[in-house]
Design an enzyme around this catalytic site. Sequence first.
Site, PDB file in Angstrom:
ATOM      1  N   ALA A  38     -27.385 -52.306 -24.140  1.00 14.23           N
ATOM      2  CA  ALA A  38     -27.749 -51.115 -24.912  1.00 14.23           C
ATOM      3  C   ALA A  38     -26.646 -50.067 -24.800  1.00 14.23           C
ATOM      4  CB  ALA A  38     -29.073 -50.554 -24.411  1.00 14.23           C
ATOM      5  N   LYS A  97     -28.323 -42.037  -9.155  1.00 10.08           N
ATOM      6  CA  LYS A  97     -28.711 -41.243  -7.983  1.00 10.08           C
ATOM      7  C   LYS A  97     -29.568 -40.035  -8.354  1.00 10.08           C
ATOM      8  CE  LYS A  97     -24.311 -39.106  -8.490  1.00 10.08           C
ATOM      9  NZ  LYS A  97     -23.437 -40.040  -9.152  1.00 10.08           N
ATOM     10  N   GLU A 121     -28.396 -50.125  -4.689  1.00 15.58           N
ATOM     11  CA  GLU A 121     -27.288 -50.030  -3.721  1.00 15.58           C
ATOM     12  C   GLU A 121     -26.153 -49.151  -4.240  1.00 15.58           C
ATOM     13  OE1 GLU A 121     -27.093 -51.687  -0.384  1.00 15.58           O
ATOM     14  OE2 GLU A 121     -25.850 -49.912  -0.549  1.00 15.58           O
ATOM     15  N   ILE A 128     -20.084 -49.216  -0.883  1.00 15.46           N
ATOM     16  CA  ILE A 128     -20.450 -49.330   0.542  1.00 15.46           C
ATOM     17  C   ILE A 128     -21.894 -49.791   0.689  1.00 15.46           C
ATOM     18  CG2 ILE A 128     -20.671 -48.090   2.723  1.00 15.46           C
ATOM     19  CD1 ILE A 128     -18.662 -46.046   1.663  1.00 15.46           C
ATOM     20  N   ASP A 193     -23.967 -33.588  -6.326  1.00 16.22           N
ATOM     21  CA  ASP A 193     -23.841 -35.046  -6.233  1.00 16.22           C
ATOM     22  C   ASP A 193     -24.191 -35.511  -4.811  1.00 16.22           C
ATOM     23  OD1 ASP A 193     -22.518 -37.693  -7.334  1.00 16.22           O
ATOM     24  OD2 ASP A 193     -21.547 -37.319  -5.418  1.00 16.22           O
ATOM     25  N   LYS A 197     -27.544 -37.807  -3.200  1.00 10.07           N
ATOM     26  CA  LYS A 197     -27.351 -38.967  -2.328  1.00 10.07           C
ATOM     27  C   LYS A 197     -28.037 -38.731  -0.972  1.00 10.07           C
ATOM     28  CE  LYS A 197     -23.031 -40.123  -4.684  1.00 10.07           C
ATOM     29  NZ  LYS A 197     -21.588 -39.845  -4.750  1.00 10.07           N
TER      30      LYS A 197
HETATM   31  N1  HSE Z   1     -18.331 -38.006  -8.383  1.00  8.43           N
HETATM   32  C1  HSE Z   1     -18.617 -38.854  -7.273  1.00  8.43           C
HETATM   33  C2  HSE Z   1     -17.559 -38.689  -6.202  1.00  8.43           C
HETATM   34  C3  HSE Z   1     -18.719 -40.310  -7.593  1.00  8.43           C
HETATM   35  O1  HSE Z   1     -16.597 -37.933  -6.387  1.00  8.43           O
HETATM   36  O2  HSE Z   1     -17.698 -39.307  -5.180  1.00  8.43           O
HETATM   37  C4  HSE Z   1     -20.031 -40.649  -8.214  1.00  8.43           C
HETATM   38  O3  HSE Z   1     -21.097 -40.402  -7.371  1.00  8.43           O
END
Ligand code: HSE
Length: 438
Positions: A38, A97, A121, A128, A193, A197
């Site tokens: 898609a 994420k 993952e 990792i 970000d 995580k």
């Molecule tokens: N923008 C992220 C980083 C990668 O600089 O690690 C994607 O999660």
Amino acid sequence: MALLGCGVVGSEVARALTANAQELAARAGAPLKLVGVAVRDASRPRDGVDPSLLTTDAAGLVHRADVVVELVGGLEPARALLLDAMRAGASVVTANKALLAEHGRELHTAAAERGVDLYFEAAVAGAIPIIRPLRESLAGDRVEAVLGIVNGTTNYVLDQMDTGGAELADALRAAQELGYAEADPTADVEGYDAAAKAAILATLAFHTPVPAADVHREGIAGITAADVAAAREAGSVIKLLAICERVQGPDGEGIQVRVHPALLSRDHPLAGVRGAFNAVFVKAAAAGRLMFYGQGAGGVPTASAVLGDVVTVARHRVDSGLGPRVLEHADLPVRPMGQARTRYQVRLDVADRPGVLAAIAQVFAEHGVSIETVRQSALPGPQAGGGAGDGGGGAGRTASLVVVTHTATDAALAATVAAVAEVDAVAAVASVLRVEGD
Ligand code: HSE
């Protein structure tokens, strides 16, 4: 299987599915047949992807596959598509994420109710393997803390500042030129970000739902070349850390999840993580200290994590099995940042005259914050004349005072800093950084 999205990671996944078809089939126990990809514009050819597979009908495609791989990103329509896929009986692999951090509980519940796999993952730290270790390998242990460098862009920027003495804006420009940083670097620089995580890591580590909103977040925008130079002088390095830890408070056990820049001793394993690399350090009661290191982004490395999930969930389908659920039974309370306990480095610009150090130490004492070390160096400015009336110091002479504390709460430290800023001889609070990694 169906692929939603054919960008940097998706196209690499599609390419590998064709190039390594035989070997992947042997590992999965059945051929991994791609029934559709898609995309937003199906008329644009994609390298290595059969054009007849391209479709703009993502909603229809998820009903035609028993494994759906979502690499579109963003909250919607990804959320609706994955829920729909699971309702239709498909297992799901995603690298999303933001979606997991925002709607993890809903997605995990849907997977459990429908008896399908939800694997992710690639959502944290790219190539990792860290999700599988937390979800499966450490299932019999008790994770005490997770410390991660999970954003490559900010690690690259801070590393450039450390090795080259660059200011943040220059290092960020270099990161953009190399393609690490987006044209709009807000999600990386401001820690969004890394916070998403951290939410995912904490959920797995502590069997507790942790939405992104519960993660305390501070980015690196305020870090200066002077901060980095001071860290270097103290044998430390500044890193943007995602920290998930158990905390014991007056109300019993809880957890704390935070993202912020912090000082790390150069002896700490995370201090040696250079450039755009990622690493996650785990402390577990029985396993002790573990470190996972590698590439946190990029099409080929991230596709490795996605394909690992694809083979795993495909194998489960062949064997009529399922992977372990994401457990959220512990439901530990997330404690506010004020209750976080750590050490701090406070850098002050002060008048260099008798009694100043005592006055500052007095403020720390009044707030119950114990000082571990104090280091003083002269600041550029008027030099000592040694004349009468200046008490032995030079009139107008200023100094940089670097105070490192023993462990204190964030609330106590914040109150201390506010009070120190009011001391007559304090010209400026140049920086306050947490010291991590004991
Ligand atoms: N923008 C992220 C980083 C990668 O600089 O690690 C994607 O999660």
